[in-house]
Design a protein around this motif. Structure first.
Motif, short mmCIF file in Angstrom:
data_model
loop_
_atom_site.label_atom_id
_atom_site.label_comp_id
_atom_site.label_asym_id
_atom_site.label_seq_id
_atom_site.Cartn_x
_atom_site.Cartn_y
_atom_site.Cartn_z
N LEU A 185 13.67 -7.75 -3.71
CA LEU A 185 12.98 -6.99 -2.64
C LEU A 185 12.03 -5.88 -2.79
O LEU A 185 10.79 -5.60 -1.96
N TYR A 186 11.65 -5.21 -4.27
CA TYR A 186 10.35 -4.94 -4.43
C TYR A 186 8.88 -6.36 -4.34
O TYR A 186 7.87 -5.40 -3.99
N TYR A 187 9.23 -7.00 -4.86
CA TYR A 187 8.15 -8.01 -4.67
C TYR A 187 7.45 -7.79 -2.64
O TYR A 187 6.43 -8.18 -2.61
N LYS A 188 8.49 -8.34 -2.24
CA LYS A 188 8.14 -8.55 -1.04
C LYS A 188 7.66 -7.38 -0.40
O LYS A 188 6.64 -7.37 0.21
N CYS A 189 8.24 -5.94 -0.79
CA CYS A 189 7.35 -5.12 0.12
C CYS A 189 6.55 -4.64 -1.29
O CYS A 189 5.22 -4.26 0.05
N PHE A 190 5.75 -5.15 -1.96
CA PHE A 190 3.99 -4.95 -1.96
C PHE A 190 3.38 -5.76 -1.48
O PHE A 190 2.56 -5.89 -0.96
N ALA A 191 4.53 -7.30 -1.85
CA ALA A 191 3.12 -8.34 -0.56
C ALA A 191 3.44 -8.16 0.49
O ALA A 191 2.46 -8.41 0.85
N GLY A 192 3.94 -6.91 1.46
CA GLY A 192 3.75 -6.74 2.78
C GLY A 192 2.60 -5.90 2.33
O GLY A 192 1.32 -5.98 3.55
N ILE A 193 2.78 -4.78 1.21
CA ILE A 193 1.22 -4.00 1.27
C ILE A 193 0.04 -4.58 1.13
O ILE A 193 -0.70 -3.91 1.43
N ASP A 194 0.01 -5.48 0.60
CA ASP A 194 -1.27 -6.40 0.14
C ASP A 194 -1.81 -7.30 1.10
O ASP A 194 -2.94 -6.61 1.92
N GLU A 195 -0.89 -7.52 2.10
CA GLU A 195 -1.06 -8.09 3.04
C GLU A 195 -2.10 -7.09 4.17
O GLU A 195 -2.89 -7.46 5.14
N ARG A 196 -1.16 -6.04 3.83
CA ARG A 196 -2.05 -5.24 5.20
C ARG A 196 -3.29 -4.45 5.27
O ARG A 196 -4.00 -4.93 4.95
N MET A 197 -3.42 -4.70 3.49
CA MET A 197 -5.37 -4.37 3.16
C MET A 197 -5.80 -5.66 3.07
O MET A 197 -6.35 -5.18 3.89
N GLN A 198 -5.96 -6.51 2.45
CA GLN A 198 -6.53 -7.79 3.18
C GLN A 198 -6.80 -7.62 4.98
O GLN A 198 -7.57 -7.93 4.75
N SER A 199 -5.82 -7.44 5.58
CA SER A 199 -5.90 -7.38 7.33
C SER A 199 -7.51 -6.06 7.43
O SER A 199 -7.75 -6.37 7.91
N ASN A 200 -6.46 -5.42 6.69
CA ASN A 200 -7.56 -3.89 6.82
C ASN A 200 -9.24 -4.52 6.44
O ASN A 200 -10.30 -3.94 7.22
N SER A 201 -9.10 -5.42 5.32
CA SER A 201 -10.55 -5.42 4.34
C SER A 201 -11.35 -6.13 5.71
O SER A 201 -12.51 -5.80 5.65
N VAL A 202 -10.36 -7.36 6.02
CA VAL A 202 -11.13 -8.35 6.65
C VAL A 202 -11.35 -7.62 7.88
O VAL A 202 -12.55 -7.76 8.39
N GLN A 203 -10.80 -6.94 8.40
CA GLN A 203 -10.40 -6.49 10.03
C GLN A 203 -12.38 -5.73 9.89
O GLN A 203 -13.27 -5.87 10.84
#
Length: 136
Positions: A51-69
């Motif tokens: 569960l916490y790895y899944k949560c980490f992955a969601g945060i990392d994906e959001r950060m990556q998306s923000n960076s790309v944007q």
């Protein structure tokens, strides 16, 4: 190269430094906020690593998306600036003074757009963070 052209080149060079200086506290707060979110993921799911790895992955994906944007938005305004510069060069080939005035205007527009982009980006991401009001 005349003094005007040197000044314009320095203005472009200084823009990156000015952005970095103004928005370093914002970036640092963004990183801190992200780390706090990851810590909360871990605390809420200490017994369930999946569960916490899944949560980490969601945060990392959001950060990556923000960076790309953000990068895509900066690329867009850089392309617009290149077009503005080229228009100045084409329009005022025989008049260095007018060409330099035009290039300065391009630089000012780029500067305004870059700062507005950063303001908008961090406002959207950090608006609910109480520390954001302190650095704003």
């Amino acid at each position: 190269m005349d003094d005007q052209q040197t000044e314009i080149r320095m203005m472009y060079k200084n823009l990156t430094t000015d952005l970095r200086n103004k928005y370093s506290p914002h970036y640092n707060l963004y990183q801190k906020q992200t780390l706090d979110e990851k810590i909360n993921c871990f605390k809420q799911n200490t017994q369930q690593p999946d569960l916490y790895y899944k949560c980490f992955a969601g945060i990392d994906e959001r950060m990556q998306s923000n960076s790309v944007q953000l990068q895509q938005s900066f690329n867009k305004i850089e392309i617009e600036d290149q077009g503005c510069q080229q228009k100045c060069k084409d329009s005022y080939q025989q008049d260095n003074l007018k060409q330099n005035m035009c290039l300065k205007k391009c630089m000012e527009e780029l500067r305004d757009k870059a700062f507005k982009l950063q303001d908008t980006f961090y406002q959207a991401i950090l608006k609910s963070n109480p520390e954001f009001k302190k650095i704003k």
